[in-house]
Design a protein around this motif. Structure first.
Motif, mmCIF file in Angstrom:
data_model
loop_
_atom_site.group_PDB
_atom_site.id
_atom_site.type_symbol
_atom_site.label_atom_id
_atom_site.label_comp_id
_atom_site.label_asym_id
_atom_site.label_seq_id
_atom_site.Cartn_x
_atom_site.Cartn_y
_atom_site.Cartn_z
ATOM 1 N N LEU A 27 -10.283 1.707 5.360
ATOM 2 C CA LEU A 27 -9.212 0.945 4.719
ATOM 3 C C LEU A 27 -8.208 1.867 4.039
ATOM 4 O O LEU A 27 -6.998 1.618 4.069
ATOM 5 C CB LEU A 27 -9.805 -0.037 3.704
ATOM 6 C CG LEU A 27 -10.233 -1.407 4.235
ATOM 7 C CD1 LEU A 27 -10.841 -2.239 3.123
ATOM 8 C CD2 LEU A 27 -9.060 -2.152 4.862
ATOM 9 N N ASP A 28 -8.696 2.944 3.430
ATOM 10 C CA ASP A 28 -7.788 3.922 2.813
ATOM 11 C C ASP A 28 -6.833 4.484 3.856
ATOM 12 O O ASP A 28 -5.626 4.621 3.608
ATOM 13 C CB ASP A 28 -8.585 5.061 2.169
ATOM 14 C CG ASP A 28 -9.295 4.651 0.890
ATOM 15 O OD1 ASP A 28 -8.972 3.581 0.344
ATOM 16 O OD2 ASP A 28 -10.189 5.402 0.446
ATOM 17 N N SER A 53 0.825 -1.203 0.000
ATOM 18 C CA SER A 53 0.000 0.000 0.000
ATOM 19 C C SER A 53 0.865 1.262 0.000
ATOM 20 O O SER A 53 2.102 1.198 0.065
ATOM 21 C CB SER A 53 -0.903 0.006 1.228
ATOM 22 O OG SER A 53 -0.132 0.153 2.414
ATOM 23 N N CYS A 111 2.130 -0.340 6.300
ATOM 24 C CA CYS A 111 2.516 -1.110 5.115
ATOM 25 C C CYS A 111 1.604 -2.331 5.020
ATOM 26 O O CYS A 111 1.833 -3.359 5.663
ATOM 27 C CB CYS A 111 3.981 -1.532 5.220
ATOM 28 S SG CYS A 111 4.644 -2.261 3.699
ATOM 29 N N ILE A 112 0.567 -2.205 4.200
ATOM 30 C CA ILE A 112 -0.485 -3.218 4.090
ATOM 31 C C ILE A 112 -0.428 -3.896 2.725
ATOM 32 O O ILE A 112 -0.205 -3.251 1.700
ATOM 33 C CB ILE A 112 -1.874 -2.568 4.288
ATOM 34 C CG1 ILE A 112 -1.981 -1.921 5.669
ATOM 35 C CG2 ILE A 112 -2.987 -3.586 4.070
ATOM 36 C CD1 ILE A 112 -1.844 -2.872 6.829
ATOM 37 N N ASP A 113 -0.652 -5.203 2.733
ATOM 38 C CA ASP A 113 -0.768 -5.958 1.487
ATOM 39 C C ASP A 113 -2.207 -5.820 0.996
ATOM 40 O O ASP A 113 -3.116 -6.458 1.528
ATOM 41 C CB ASP A 113 -0.413 -7.422 1.729
ATOM 42 C CG ASP A 113 -0.436 -8.254 0.453
ATOM 43 O OD1 ASP A 113 -0.841 -7.723 -0.605
ATOM 44 O OD2 ASP A 113 -0.063 -9.440 0.523
ATOM 45 N N THR A 114 -2.424 -4.990 0.003
ATOM 46 C CA THR A 114 -3.789 -4.718 -0.470
ATOM 47 C C THR A 114 -4.407 -5.907 -1.188
ATOM 48 O O THR A 114 -5.602 -5.891 -1.497
ATOM 49 C CB THR A 114 -3.810 -3.496 -1.391
ATOM 50 O OG1 THR A 114 -2.979 -3.737 -2.539
ATOM 51 C CG2 THR A 114 -3.302 -2.256 -0.663
ATOM 52 N N PRO A 157 4.822 -5.900 3.241
ATOM 53 C CA PRO A 157 3.421 -5.591 3.528
ATOM 54 C C PRO A 157 2.721 -6.717 4.283
ATOM 55 O O PRO A 157 2.977 -7.890 4.034
ATOM 56 C CB PRO A 157 2.810 -5.392 2.139
ATOM 57 C CG PRO A 157 3.707 -6.142 1.213
ATOM 58 C CD PRO A 157 5.077 -6.055 1.792
ATOM 59 N N GLU A 180 -6.751 -8.397 2.082
ATOM 60 C CA GLU A 180 -7.621 -7.683 3.002
ATOM 61 C C GLU A 180 -8.889 -8.512 3.198
ATOM 62 O O GLU A 180 -9.521 -8.928 2.213
ATOM 63 C CB GLU A 180 -7.941 -6.281 2.471
ATOM 64 C CG GLU A 180 -6.690 -5.413 2.356
ATOM 65 C CD GLU A 180 -6.950 -4.011 1.842
ATOM 66 O OE1 GLU A 180 -6.099 -3.131 2.073
ATOM 67 O OE2 GLU A 180 -8.002 -3.804 1.192
ATOM 68 N N GLU A 240 -4.276 1.820 4.942
ATOM 69 C CA GLU A 240 -3.300 1.617 3.875
ATOM 70 C C GLU A 240 -2.319 2.791 3.774
ATOM 71 O O GLU A 240 -1.147 2.600 3.441
ATOM 72 C CB GLU A 240 -4.010 1.433 2.537
ATOM 73 C CG GLU A 240 -4.777 0.130 2.414
ATOM 74 C CD GLU A 240 -5.558 0.051 1.114
ATOM 75 O OE1 GLU A 240 -5.488 1.015 0.325
ATOM 76 O OE2 GLU A 240 -6.258 -0.959 0.897
ATOM 77 N N ASP A 241 -2.799 3.988 4.058
ATOM 78 C CA ASP A 241 -1.943 5.171 3.983
ATOM 79 C C ASP A 241 -0.909 5.221 5.099
ATOM 80 O O ASP A 241 0.194 5.750 4.914
ATOM 81 C CB ASP A 241 -2.787 6.453 4.036
ATOM 82 C CG ASP A 241 -3.533 6.725 2.742
ATOM 83 O OD1 ASP A 241 -3.233 6.049 1.735
ATOM 84 O OD2 ASP A 241 -4.415 7.593 2.751
#
Length: 322
Positions: free
Chosen positions: A183-184, A23, A191-194, A70, A197, A187-188
């Motif tokens: 979620l935005d 992300s 460090c997320i694996d989009t 992520p 989810e 993610e901002d």
């Protein structure tokens, strides 16, 4: 069974989403909010009509300085009347993440409680039909089960009323918009694996997980509703072009959000939609699964999927496809 379903949920999504997609938080915007590693922190998201709280739990294996690793994220939705501080499932889900080798962020959003009566602290989730009645198949509750005190402010008409029977029982704010914004924000700032989810929840929270799977299939890798359903006449499924891996956990004898017809289905017209003990109509699990089976392109006969938990407190995987 949140402590068992969570790792399975992550594995379920991994069948589809195998390539990590980092992300925005994996780059220069990484770590802009104060949330301690290995702990759960309550944060707020300004939605205009209210600052809505959510609790984010950061796995102990998360390296706040690493920008190329992520992590998956699981959204856990509480049931009707609960909140992020009293939901007992929260501790179980978080414990499962901490014990599992494939750690994940766990986010506990707070349902909205804009009830003008004596339930104004009762958080709830809105999907189609929980705040609207009658629907395509008629009233969503039995006249003997309705309660006009459940009429949330956001569902009221110009006269300050919901439906006459009292079938409306949740908020009517746009919870899908809230979860998109939430979620935005996650993610901002992390460090997320989009591509990994997920959504889960029980009762009204399970309904929200179902709703997200059907209406935001492009965003989620898999959903695992527990003791959830769709209100009478409002069954939904993901777009067949997208599909959505699903793990439904439901007790066959549930009379609060029933999966099957119950002993309360006694009227001549009560032969299709399960009636709960408190008078609300839901959708038979078989009808829900038929729609999701088609959307996911599953073919052939369903079969028993054996697991090590078979027979443990009555657990049994009823539906699976080769």
């Amino acid at each position: 069974m949140p402590s068992r379903s969570l790792p399975t949920l992550i594995a379920l999504g991994a069948v589809v989403a195998t390539t990590a997609i980092g992300s925005v938080g994996c780059g220069s915007g990484h770590g802009k909010v104060a949330a301690k590693v290995g702990e759960c922190t309550t944060l707020y998201l300004d939605m205009g009509y209210a600052k809505r709280p959510y609790k984010i739990c950061v796995p102990s294996s998360y390296d706040i300085d690493a920008k190329n690793n992520p992590f998956p994220v699981v959204l856990n939705f509480h049931g009707w009347g609960d909140n992020i501080d009293t939901d007992l499932r929260e501790a179980q889900v978080w414990a499962a993440v901490q014990q599992d080798a494939t750690s994940a962020f766990v986010v506990h959003p707070q349902g909205y409680g804009d009830n003008t009566g004596n339930l104004n602290t009762w958080g709830s989730w809105h999907i189609n039909g929980t705040g609207e009645s009658p629907g395509p198949a008629g009233p969503t509750c039995n006249p003997s089960g309705g309660n006009t005190a459940y009429c949330y402010t956001s569902c009221q008409d110009a006269d300050g009323k919901c439906d006459d029977v009292g079938c409306s029982w949740t908020t009517c704010v746009d919870d899908y918009a809230f979860i998109t914004a939430l979620l935005d924000a996650v993610e901002d700032n992390f460090c997320i694996d989009t591509a990994r989810e997920y959504a889960t929840g029980c009762s009204n929270g399970g309904m929200m997980a179902y709703g997200l799977g059907a209406n935001q299939a492009q965003r989620f890798a898999a959903v695992a509703p527990q003791c959830g359903s769709f209100p009478r006449g409002y069954v939904d499924a993901p777009d067949a072009a997208v599909g959505m891996p699903l793990m439904d956990v439901h007790g066959s004898d549930d009379v609060i959000v029933p999966a099957n017809l119950t002993a309360f289905n006694t009227g001549p017209d009560d032969t299709t939609y399960p009636l709960s003990q408190d008078g609300w109509y839901y959708t038979q699990l078989s009808e829900i699964l038929d729609g999701w089976t088609s959307a996911n392109g599953c073919e052939g006969e369903a079969m028993h999927y054996a697991t090590s938990y078979d027979g443990d407190i009555g657990l049994y995987v009823r539906q699976a496809w080769p």
